[in-house]
Write a protein that holds these residues in place. Structure first.
Motif, PDB file in Angstrom:
ATOM      1  N   ARG A  20       0.839  -1.211   0.000  1.00  0.00           N
ATOM      2  CA  ARG A  20       0.000   0.000   0.000  1.00  0.00           C
ATOM      3  C   ARG A  20       0.874   1.262   0.000  1.00  0.00           C
ATOM      4  N   ASP A 113      -5.910   4.649  -0.216  1.00  0.00           N
ATOM      5  CA  ASP A 113      -4.812   4.147  -1.051  1.00  0.00           C
ATOM      6  C   ASP A 113      -4.575   5.093  -2.218  1.00  0.00           C
ATOM      7  N   THR A 321      -1.827   6.796   1.126  1.00  0.00           N
ATOM      8  CA  THR A 321      -0.676   5.973   1.507  1.00  0.00           C
ATOM      9  C   THR A 321       0.603   6.445   0.831  1.00  0.00           C
TER      10      THR A 321
END
Length: 422
Positions: A20, A113, A321
């Motif tokens: 991630r 993400d 992320t």
């Protein structure tokens, strides 16, 4: 730093967290080094035990008149092999520690993400930007007032420095004092005056070293100038075991910050947005593990309060992320509206680091009456960056004649001055 036991127990979760972050799976490499280190430790322990046992056997053999030479030969061989095993253990341990020290914290489950800031998610907004015809940027306003001098700063220090004079210098000081007063009298933070130079271990503990050395300034005495007071404030608990019932600790400090901005060539080269030296009011919390998520929300609200009192429109975004800092498991950025740029720009970043920094610092807590300890959780946030707040005040409170209206909250710190004019 990462928990080796957690990696052993669930290597797939570790690799998913790294993925991630845009990184390759590393659990296999980590576990191989861990296995080799533990094997070397076992060999060392076995040889040390055999050496102690052989020493006793030699004494017995001599007392009984038996030939002790075979045992002496074995002892001689152990004398060669044991240092080799110790060196192997040290080498593998250093390689493992170096690998783990270079890997960032794993993101929390609810972090969006994404590869970069384009994947950040807006959480909320406050305030409505005031329409300003032909809005000027802060450097044009400051120079026109004769109170912001970039040329003088460049002559003595080079690029990315600023000289403030008169009412603007006082306005910057007023902002800092206002922020400290809000955080100490209303938000329960303890004011700290920390060192501005720290050793390697302090920067390692908060995650700036070893990976980001090029972004820092080092002295000839092997100290480092702090890039943020997060470093000394968080390290107040390094190598300590604190009573669980006393947490959370909340610290705040006003300090200059020093950053090389090594990776910022060509970005914000004009004005005060990105400086080698700037003032910042920092907030740091040391929390119990079950407190840190609530403390993160609270800290962010504390920073927002400053902007609300100053009447500065802003938005809060959850970083993706790919945009989070090295030590963070979750980060909220607060972005203030700058009319001169017609854009929101970061003015505060509030991060929950979980136990990542605490493991590097060996900072633990222990419930009263218990022997077992656990790592604390650490959080940090700007409350807020003083120079960027000055920029926001100049641009949001600019008038058609080039003067600047002083926000009401700051007037007591400005001896009642309500307007800055040339």
């Amino acid at each position: 730093m990462h928990d080796l036991r957690a990696i052993r127990d669930n290597p797939d979760a570790f690799d998913r967290g790294l993925s991630r972050r845009g990184l390759e799976p590393m659990s296999a490499v980590v576990l191989d080094l861990d296995s080799r280190r533990r094997a070397a430790q076992t060999r060392m322990q076995e040889m040390q035990a055999r050496r102690n046992e052989a020493a006793k056997e030699i004494g017995v053999a001599k007392r009984e008149g038996r030939d002790a030479q075979p045992i002496l030969d074995e002892m001689a061989e152990l004398k060669i092999r044991l240092p080799e095993a110790e060196e192997e253990e040290r080498r593998v341990a250093d390689e493992l520690d170096g690998l783990l020290a270079a890997l960032p914290n794993l993101p929390a489950d609810d972090v969006p993400d994404g590869a970069d800031e384009s994947a950040n998610v807006e959480i909320r907004r406050w305030g409505e930007p005031r329409p300003i015809a032909d809005a000027k940027e802060h450097f044009d306003l400051g120079e026109a007032l004769g109170l912001m001098d970039f040329q003088a700063a460049a002559r003595m220090s080079g690029a990315r420095f600023t000289v403030l004079k008169g009412a603007l210098a006082r306005l910057e000081r007023a902002l800092a004092q206002f922020m400290l007063d809000v955080h100490t009298t209303e938000h329960g933070y303890t004011e700290v005056a920390p060192p501005l130079m720290v050793r390697d271990t302090a920067l390692f503990g908060t995650g700036q070293l070893p990976k980001f050395a090029e972004d820092l300034f080092r002295t000839t005495t092997d100290h480092w100038l702090i890039p943020t007071s997060e470093v000394p404030l968080t390290n107040l608990v390094n190598d300590q075991i604190v009573p669980l019932e006393e947490l959370p600790y909340r610290f705040t400090a006003l300090t200059p910050c020093f950053r090389a901005e090594a990776g910022s060539a060509g970005r914000d080269t004009r004005g005060m947005i990105r400086q080698h030296q700037f003032w910042k009011v920092e907030m740091v919390s040391i929390a119990a593990p079950d407190q840190s998520e609530a403390e993160h929300e609270r800290m962010t609200r504390c920073a927002e309060t400053v902007l609300q009192r100053l009447g500065l429109p802003y938005r809060v975004v959850a970083l993706s992320t790919g945009d989070m800092g090295f030590s963070a498991r979750k980060t909220y950025d607060i972005e203030v509206w700058l009319p001169g740029q017609n854009a929101y720009r970061e003015i505060s970043s509030c991060s929950n680091c979980g136990d990542f920094q605490a493991r590097r610092m060996k900072a633990r807590c222990r419930p009263k009456g218990e022997k077992q300890t656990q790592f604390v959780h650490t959080l940090n946030g700007s409350g807020v960056a003083v120079g960027r707040c000055l920029i926001a005040v100049l641009e949001n409170y600019q008038q058609p004649d080039g003067s600047i209206v002083v926000p009401e909250a700051l007037r007591p710190y400005m001896n009642g001055l309500d307007r800055i004019a040339s």
